[in-house]
Design an enzyme around this catalytic site. Structure first.
Site, mmCIF file in Angstrom:
data_model
loop_
_atom_site.group_PDB
_atom_site.id
_atom_site.type_symbol
_atom_site.label_atom_id
_atom_site.label_comp_id
_atom_site.label_asym_id
_atom_site.label_seq_id
_atom_site.Cartn_x
_atom_site.Cartn_y
_atom_site.Cartn_z
ATOM 1 N N ASP A 456 0.838 -1.176 0.000
ATOM 2 C CA ASP A 456 0.000 0.000 0.000
ATOM 3 C C ASP A 456 0.876 1.229 0.000
ATOM 4 O O ASP A 456 2.016 1.135 0.423
ATOM 5 C CB ASP A 456 -0.693 -0.005 1.361
ATOM 6 N N ASP A 756 -4.979 -2.115 4.318
ATOM 7 C CA ASP A 756 -5.617 -1.591 5.519
ATOM 8 C C ASP A 756 -7.133 -1.573 5.403
ATOM 9 O O ASP A 756 -7.836 -1.774 6.364
ATOM 10 C CB ASP A 756 -5.092 -0.184 5.843
ATOM 11 N N ASP A 760 -9.377 -4.333 0.875
ATOM 12 C CA ASP A 760 -8.130 -5.054 0.666
ATOM 13 C C ASP A 760 -8.282 -6.516 1.069
ATOM 14 O O ASP A 760 -7.417 -7.338 0.771
ATOM 15 C CB ASP A 760 -6.995 -4.429 1.490
#
Ligand SMILES: Nc1ncnc2c1ncn2[C@@H]1O[C@H](COP(=O)(O)OP(=O)(O)OP(=O)(O)O)[C@@H](O)[C@H]1O
Ligand SMILES: [Ca+2]
Length: 852
Positions: A456, A756, A760
């Site tokens: 990320d 997060d 996801d």
């Protein structure tokens, strides 16, 4: 042999089927001590029990919904009759008017009729002496009283095992039991023949060796269990936002009590049974509780929220009604907590090794016994006394038998699979100190062989401390420094400032609250807090803005839409929609703009180019950009409709700075030198992503940066050709991330994924190792992950990889050592037993000499 091995002892590190789990257990067959051998493996029967519970929950819920629908039809129109419910004395004495059972039957039974009789959500709040706006009072005496009546929000768990339990389990070793019998017989016969104490020597020798084995085993097992307990506690720590005494605060879910008002956001798990108070577009995923995959809308008409379900979308306030073991989730968790962790592939493999050696050991034991017995027979045959047996000779036979059994005790590495668990647990503890919480043991093993990390951007590579540093309001680009904020206000036309502040303070998922110490605190995601901070610095008054106009509808932010919107009822009448989100997307829905004179003008090509250039300029400086826009709605617009996507007037664009974390660049370089490719997958703008990726050293000159929508369009072949070179994927949807991971895995890469958000979850689930962020991560993401990175830091991920590698090497070394010991012990025992008929105690002695 090879296929047998692969079929039986080859377990996938993640999501192994029940059959695979059952299979190796069956194949192991010869087990000296099942209690030890199958410790720290999945307890399948408990899992089946939990699955059955889920099914029955599903059934119960289905019936409850049907019944309450029927009841609703029946009572609509009819005034609800007074109930015949009598408040129990002790509940009344404590100052409440509803007992836990009645509350349970309303919420769990989804009983609209009872809900109506008790006066709806507000009525129940009153009877629970709480307030839906201010929450409970935090007076500890009152809270204790409440706790006595309604219980606490904890699940019953199996008692931690004491040392003696481990001694008892170690004693249940089949070979030790046989030895025990031998010792007993030897003692009786020996004492009967040679008297005390001379005749007891052999027997006591065996007893001593048994005690030694048991003590050593139990001690190491006990130490191991203590380590697991600490980790387990850490795994279950969940905090949630609660309003008490009119203050919004973070609290452990264990401290929740009926009457508490909790704030839930997308990705949160409902922490207790409760009733919906207020909120928007709440979609509940009940699959973990009921197995039902279809999400359910929750709103004022269907206000029942069950513990353990998850918010798939939206945000809301909920009033807690039942906690802990009074909820179905509590009962399910109590069962599941005994269901155990899945065994890891290495554990299973070593079980295979132990099994094979067990068979070899058994074979040698039988041969040894035969050789020794044959020796005795031969000498007796020579003496011609084959038919007359003295007690001494019978004792000798018994001794032979004991020697054979000892060979099995010594040679079979029963503790081998447990030793893996031990080293994994040790690594887990070390990782915990390094801010990585391992949820599944197998992840420790897999992490060592990771070849790819899909990371990320926000919060992992960057600090997640966002501030608005640039803005382009009314077409003019300005720096937002500390000293010129006030002047910014004076440069922008007043009407635009008004709209801007209204947009910032009403169209937000964050909230400005006064905390316990009386200080102002901004809650919400970093993007939201940055905007609110910006609004405050412009001299805005959040409370006044919120009170001025009524919120009619909210569509909270999610990563798929990449925008959020609200509809306001203005004080002067009329409806207005505000939207904000990913700049290109929102700007594409605008056809007007506020110019530098504060007038609304149509968006011509020139202004569009100007705005797009601004977006790119901001993005190239590694800023996250957001576009704010509004639109007046027709009077006949019904709030039941979705908030429109186009027809907006652009208020402006803001550039938010989120600096790269210190140390990330170095960590990326370490990964590269260790043969791990790092890729960035982000929801942000491609230029922002590229700028940050360059800064971190992820994007190199020969790498590719691609946008999610382009990636999606590619054919399978194109994708496979492209994927090794992709270093940055921007504006990705959750499914893009999932696709990337799947494709990478299909070309035999071992992929670690960080995430997060709720969205996801699919990628985390698919990855070989899912890493969720501890601070910014939602409960849903954490639950799909194998490791939780407690400080959200990319460097920690590298630490995890290092630990993974060292664990692998350690286990390898340990297994080598242990197997050498076992095989040497086997050979020594076997040969000396055949040659000299040495006594049992000596073998055990040699063994432990070798071990320590
Ligand atoms: N609260 C919000 N309201 C409106 N738009 C937002 C909000 N938060 C983020 N955005 C916009 O949505 C875009 C993408 O968000 P998304 O959640 O998909 O990515 P992210 O998770 O923030 O980034 P990363 O994947 O790198 O962690 C951001 O670039 C921003 O423009
Ligand atoms: Ca994210």
């Amino acid at each position: 042999m090879e296929t047998f091995w692969n079929e039986s002892f080859d377990l996938k590190p993640k999501h192994s089927s029940e059959e695979a789990l059952e299979k190796w257990r069956k194949v192991v067959g010869f087990v000296k001590n099942p209690k030890r051998r199958f410790r720290f493996t999945a307890n399948l029967s408990k899992r089946y029990e939990a699955a059955a519970m889920r099914r029955s929950n599903h059934e119960k819920l289905r019936i409850a919904v049907l019944v309450s629908k029927a009841a609703l039809q029946f009572i609509s129109g009819v005034k609800p009759s007074e109930s015949d419910y009598v408040v129990p004395e002790e509940v009344k004495a404590a100052g409440f008017e509803l007992c836990a059972e009645e509350l349970g039957s309303i919420v769990e039974g989804q009983d609209v009729k009872k809900l109506k009789i008790h006066g709806g959500v507000d009525g129940i709040a009153e009877k629970l002496s709480t307030s839906t706006t201010d929450g409970l009072s935090s007076d500890s005496v009152l809270l204790n009283k409440r706790q006595e009546v309604y219980g606490i929000n904890k699940f019953a768990e199996a008692e931690a095992k004491g040392f003696l339990v481990f001694v008892w389990e170690a004693l249940q070793d089949m070979t030790l039991m046989i030895l025990g019998v031998c010792a007993l017989v030897s003692l009786i016969v020996g004492i009967a023949m040679e008297g005390w104490p001379k005749g007891a020597h052999d027997g006591l020798g065996i007893v001593a060796s048994i005690l030694l084995v048991v003590f050593v085993t139990a001690t190491s097992d006990y130490r191991q269990s203590l380590q697991f307990k600490d980790l387990d506690k850490e795994k279950k720590k969940i905090t949630i936002q609660v309003t008490r005494n009119a203050c919004r605060q973070k609290m452990s879910i264990y401290d929740l009590l009926p009457g508490d008002i909790v704030h839930l956001n997308i990705g949160d798990q409902v922490p207790a049974d409760g009733l919906f108070v207020s909120g928007f577009s709440v979609l509940i995923d009940g699959s973990s509780l009921t197995g039902e995959s279809e999400p359910v809308m929750v709103n004022a008409d269907n206000p029942f929220m069950l513990s353990g379900t998850k918010l798939q979308d939206g945000s809301c306030k909920m009033m807690v009604t039942s906690v802990g073991m009074r909820t179905q989730w509590g009962k399910l968790m109590a069962t599941l907590s005994e269901g155990g962790d899945d065994e890891t592939p290495l554990q299973v493999k070593l079980n295979g090794v132990a099994t094979i050696i067990g068979k070899v050991g058994l074979f040698f034991a039988v041969v040894t016994f035969a050789v020794m017995v044959q020796g005795l027979f031969m000498s007796k045959l020579q003496e011609g006394t084959i038919w007359s047996w003295s007690g001494d000779e019978a004792l000798k036979l018994l001794e032979f038998f004991a020697v054979a059994v000892t060979i099995v005790v010594v040679a079979v590495p029963e503790g081998l699979p447990l030793a893996v668990t031990l080293s994994l647990a040790f690594a887990m503890k070390k990782m915990m100190n390094d801010k990585a919480l391992v949820r599944h043991l197998a992840a420790c093993e897999t992490m060592g062989s990771a070849t790819n990390i899909c990371s990320d951007k926000t919060g992992t590579l960057t600090t997640n401390h966002m501030t608005v540093v640039k803005s382009c309001i009314c077409m003019d680009v300005r720096e937002v420094g500390n000293n010129n904020k006030a002047s910014l206000c004076s440069e922008i036309p007043e009407s635009a400032v008004k709209l801007l502040l209204q947009s910032i303070f009403t169209n937000t998922g964050g909230e400005i609250v006064i905390n316990k110490d009386g200080k102002r605190e901004i809650l919400g995601t970093p993007t939201e807090t940055a905007l609110l901070e910006f609004g405050l610095s412009l001299g805005g008054d959040s409370r006044a803005e919120r009170l001025a106009s009524k919120l009619v509808k909210v569509e909270p932010f999610n990563s798929t839409k990449k925008r959020m919107g609200v509809i306001l009822e203005l004080p002067e009448g009329g409806l207005r929609a505000h939207t904000k989100g990913a700049s290109e997307i929102v700007l594409a829905g605008c056809d007007k703009v506020i110019n530098s004179n504060g007038e609304v003008v149509p968006l011509d090509v020139e202004s569009i180019n100007h705005l797009n250039a601004t977006i790119n300029q901001f993005a190239n400086e590694a800023l996250r950009t957001l576009c704010l826009a509004y639109m007046e709605l027709e009077n006949d617009f019904s709030p039941d409709n979705a908030i429109p996507l186009s027809g907006y007037t652009c208020i402006g664009i803001v550039g938010i700075k989120d600096p790269v974390r210190p140390g990330v660049k170095e960590s990326v370089a370490i990964c590269r030198s260790a043969g791990i490719t790092v890729r960035m997958v982000t929801g942000d703008n491609i230029n922002t992503a590229k700028a940050i990726a360059r800064e971190c050293g992820i994007l190199t000159d020969d790498g590719i940066a691609i946008e999610g929508p382009d990636f999606r369009e590619k054919s399978q072949e194109e994708m496979l050709a492209l994927i090794p070179k992709i270093q940055v994927m921007a504006r990705s949807s959750p499914m893009d991330k999932h696709t990337l991971v799947r494709q990478l895995r299909s070309i035999d890469e071992v992929v670690a994924v960080t995430g997060d958000g709720t969205n996801d979850a699919p990628a985390l689930h698919e990855a070989d190792i899912g890493l969720a962020m501890g601070i910014s991560g939602t409960e849903v993401a954490k639950e799909s992950a194998d490791v939780i990175i407690l400080d959200d830091n990319f460097s920690t991920i590298v630490t995890v990889a290092k630990w993974g590698r060292s664990v692998y090497i350690n286990i390898q070394k340990f297994v080598q050592f242990q197997l050498t010991v076992n095989i040497v012990a086997l050979i020594v025992n076997f040969s000396s037993a055949c040659l000299t008929g040495m006594k049992a105690i000596n073998f055990v002695y040699i063994y432990f000499k070798l071990m320590f």
